[in-house]
Structures are given as structure tokens and as C-alpha cells.
Design a protein around this motif. Sequence first.
Motif, PDB file in Angstrom:
ATOM      1  N   UNK A  59       0.845  -1.188   0.000  1.00 44.29           N
ATOM      2  CA  UNK A  59       0.000   0.000   0.000  1.00 44.29           C
ATOM      3  C   UNK A  59       0.881   1.239   0.000  1.00 44.29           C
ATOM      4  N   UNK A  60       0.266   2.395  -0.224  1.00 47.37           N
ATOM      5  CA  UNK A  60       0.980   3.666  -0.211  1.00 47.37           C
ATOM      6  C   UNK A  60       1.059   4.172   1.220  1.00 47.37           C
ATOM      7  N   UNK A  61       2.270   4.401   1.694  1.00 45.46           N
ATOM      8  CA  UNK A  61       2.473   4.872   3.070  1.00 45.46           C
ATOM      9  C   UNK A  61       1.745   6.193   3.287  1.00 45.46           C
ATOM     10  N   UNK A  62       1.073   6.299   4.435  1.00 45.49           N
ATOM     11  CA  UNK A  62       0.360   7.520   4.789  1.00 45.49           C
ATOM     12  C   UNK A  62      -1.008   7.657   4.143  1.00 45.49           C
ATOM     13  N   UNK A  63      -1.342   6.740   3.234  1.00 45.85           N
ATOM     14  CA  UNK A  63      -2.639   6.829   2.563  1.00 45.85           C
ATOM     15  C   UNK A  63      -3.524   5.611   2.810  1.00 45.85           C
ATOM     16  N   UNK A  64      -2.976   4.599   3.466  1.00 44.65           N
ATOM     17  CA  UNK A  64      -3.758   3.393   3.744  1.00 44.65           C
ATOM     18  C   UNK A  64      -3.144   2.679   4.940  1.00 44.65           C
ATOM     19  N   UNK A  65      -3.928   1.793   5.521  1.00 51.40           N
ATOM     20  CA  UNK A  65      -3.436   0.918   6.578  1.00 51.40           C
ATOM     21  C   UNK A  65      -4.130  -0.434   6.420  1.00 51.40           C
ATOM     22  N   UNK A  66      -3.688  -1.386   7.187  1.00 50.92           N
ATOM     23  CA  UNK A  66      -4.292  -2.712   7.187  1.00 50.92           C
ATOM     24  C   UNK A  66      -4.756  -2.960   8.612  1.00 50.92           C
ATOM     25  N   UNK A  67      -6.068  -3.123   8.783  1.00 51.94           N
ATOM     26  CA  UNK A  67      -6.638  -3.316  10.102  1.00 51.94           C
ATOM     27  C   UNK A  67      -7.375  -4.654  10.116  1.00 51.94           C
ATOM     28  N   UNK A  68      -6.955  -5.529  11.031  1.00 50.66           N
ATOM     29  CA  UNK A  68      -7.679  -6.782  11.199  1.00 50.66           C
ATOM     30  C   UNK A  68      -8.794  -6.524  12.201  1.00 50.66           C
ATOM     31  N   UNK A  69     -10.017  -6.900  11.805  1.00 51.02           N
ATOM     32  CA  UNK A  69     -11.193  -6.693  12.642  1.00 51.02           C
ATOM     33  C   UNK A  69     -12.000  -7.987  12.714  1.00 51.02           C
ATOM     34  N   UNK A  70     -13.035  -7.975  13.549  1.00 54.69           N
ATOM     35  CA  UNK A  70     -13.944  -9.123  13.581  1.00 54.69           C
ATOM     36  C   UNK A  70     -15.010  -8.921  12.499  1.00 54.69           C
ATOM     37  N   UNK A  71     -15.948  -9.848  12.417  1.00 50.85           N
ATOM     38  CA  UNK A  71     -16.957  -9.787  11.360  1.00 50.85           C
ATOM     39  C   UNK A  71     -17.836  -8.537  11.470  1.00 50.85           C
ATOM     40  N   UNK A  72     -18.158  -8.128  12.695  1.00 48.31           N
ATOM     41  CA  UNK A  72     -18.986  -6.930  12.892  1.00 48.31           C
ATOM     42  C   UNK A  72     -18.236  -5.690  12.398  1.00 48.31           C
ATOM     43  N   UNK A  73     -16.963  -5.583  12.768  1.00 50.52           N
ATOM     44  CA  UNK A  73     -16.158  -4.455  12.304  1.00 50.52           C
ATOM     45  C   UNK A  73     -16.028  -4.440  10.791  1.00 50.52           C
ATOM     46  N   UNK A  74     -15.924  -5.615  10.203  1.00 48.57           N
ATOM     47  CA  UNK A  74     -15.833  -5.737   8.748  1.00 48.57           C
ATOM     48  C   UNK A  74     -17.129  -5.248   8.096  1.00 48.57           C
ATOM     49  N   UNK A  75     -18.251  -5.733   8.593  1.00 45.36           N
ATOM     50  CA  UNK A  75     -19.540  -5.363   7.989  1.00 45.36           C
ATOM     51  C   UNK A  75     -19.869  -3.889   8.159  1.00 45.36           C
ATOM     52  N   UNK A  76     -19.419  -3.278   9.254  1.00 43.00           N
ATOM     53  CA  UNK A  76     -19.706  -1.860   9.518  1.00 43.00           C
ATOM     54  C   UNK A  76     -18.567  -0.927   9.122  1.00 43.00           C
ATOM     55  N   UNK A  77     -17.462  -1.491   8.594  1.00 45.21           N
ATOM     56  CA  UNK A  77     -16.269  -0.690   8.295  1.00 45.21           C
ATOM     57  C   UNK A  77     -15.833   0.081   9.538  1.00 45.21           C
ATOM     58  N   UNK A  78     -15.787  -0.616  10.654  1.00 48.85           N
ATOM     59  CA  UNK A  78     -15.493   0.005  11.944  1.00 48.85           C
ATOM     60  C   UNK A  78     -14.195  -0.578  12.513  1.00 48.85           C
ATOM     61  N   UNK A  79     -13.189   0.264  12.651  1.00 49.80           N
ATOM     62  CA  UNK A  79     -11.892  -0.167  13.166  1.00 49.80           C
ATOM     63  C   UNK A  79     -11.719   0.141  14.648  1.00 49.80           C
ATOM     64  N   UNK A  80     -12.786   0.572  15.329  1.00 50.49           N
ATOM     65  CA  UNK A  80     -12.652   0.987  16.727  1.00 50.49           C
ATOM     66  C   UNK A  80     -12.293  -0.172  17.663  1.00 50.49           C
ATOM     67  N   UNK A  81     -12.618  -1.389  17.297  1.00 43.27           N
ATOM     68  CA  UNK A  81     -12.266  -2.562  18.113  1.00 43.27           C
ATOM     69  C   UNK A  81     -11.328  -3.475  17.321  1.00 43.27           C
ATOM     70  N   UNK A  82     -10.306  -2.876  16.759  1.00 46.64           N
ATOM     71  CA  UNK A  82      -9.371  -3.620  15.897  1.00 46.64           C
ATOM     72  C   UNK A  82      -8.667  -4.732  16.669  1.00 46.64           C
ATOM     73  N   UNK A  83      -8.469  -5.838  15.995  1.00 46.80           N
ATOM     74  CA  UNK A  83      -7.661  -6.923  16.546  1.00 46.80           C
ATOM     75  C   UNK A  83      -6.194  -6.576  16.351  1.00 46.80           C
TER      76      UNK A  83
END
Length: 167
Positions: A59-83
Motif C-alpha cells: 500500500x501507499x504509506x500515509x494513505x492506507x493501513x491494514x486493520x484486522x477486525x472481527x466480522x462486525x467491524x468488517x460489515x460496519x467498516x469500523x476499526x474501533x475494536x481492531x484486533x
Amino acid sequence: MGRGRVAAALLLALAACAALPATTTANKISINWKPNTNYSDWEQQHSPFYKGDWLVFYYTAGQADVVQVDEVGYNKCDASHAIYNYSKGRSFAFELNETKTYYFICSYGYCYGGMRLAIKSQKLPPPSPPPSSDRSGAVTGLVSFARSHAPLLYAAVAVLAALLRVV
């Protein structure tokens, strides 16, 4: 050392190698992690995924990240409870070390545009049986013997290797 001893040592080593179990290696799967990409289609084109495979996100530094989430976070695009959250550098390698579904999103807002990925890893398939062929009975018998006596053959190869060093 005579040719007979060398030939016997080589034959024994070959038989021991034939007795080794077949292995399957892990795959390294590259992911060009960028906005405006439908990763559902990408996943279907690159599956199946197996336990032990590696996902390498680029990915392009500063423009993206990789966040592992649970299924709820995935469905809601919510990184607040990231794994797990990785945003340093320009690449990130992740091993699929369990048989389960993994969920990844980008928390920079691109998740809503499709920058999210669900990967289901599964157990490695069993190794393929050796192809059947018209081998002579002697070779078939030797391979069968080697497979059924593998520990003994390993020890014999070790002893022969030590003898070859001494002579």
C-alpha cells in the motif's frame, strides 16, 4: 572405499528419501491494497487460502493501513475494536495461522468503497498419492520397505555417513 560401498550408501540414502513424507509449502499471496478495488472479486479469484499461507499487503504509506477486525467491524467498516492495526512502511505480511475467516479493512475511509477483505483459510489438503506406474517389483518393494522402515533407514544413513567420513 570400493564402488560397491558407495553404491550401497547411495541406494540406502535414496530409499530413505523416498520414505520421507510429502510436504506442502505455504503460499505467499501479494495484495495491491488500494482504494476503489473490489476485494470480494479479488478473494474469489485467488482462493482457496490455506493455513500457513502469507498475505502480503502492499500500500501507499500515509494513505492506507491494514486493520484486522472481527466480522462486525468488517460489515460496519469500523476499526474501533481492531484486533490488529498496521500502518507503518509500505507493506505488511500476515500469516493465516488458523483455519478460520480473517477480516481486514482500511480505516482511512476507503472501506466503504470496497477496501475490505474477508479471507477464509482452510486446512492444507492431504498430499497427492504418488502416480501409479509400471514399476518393476524390485523398485516397488524397495520403496514399500523404505516407507515402512523409515526410522531404521534414517539411523542407517546416519551411520553410513559417519563411516564415509572415517574412511
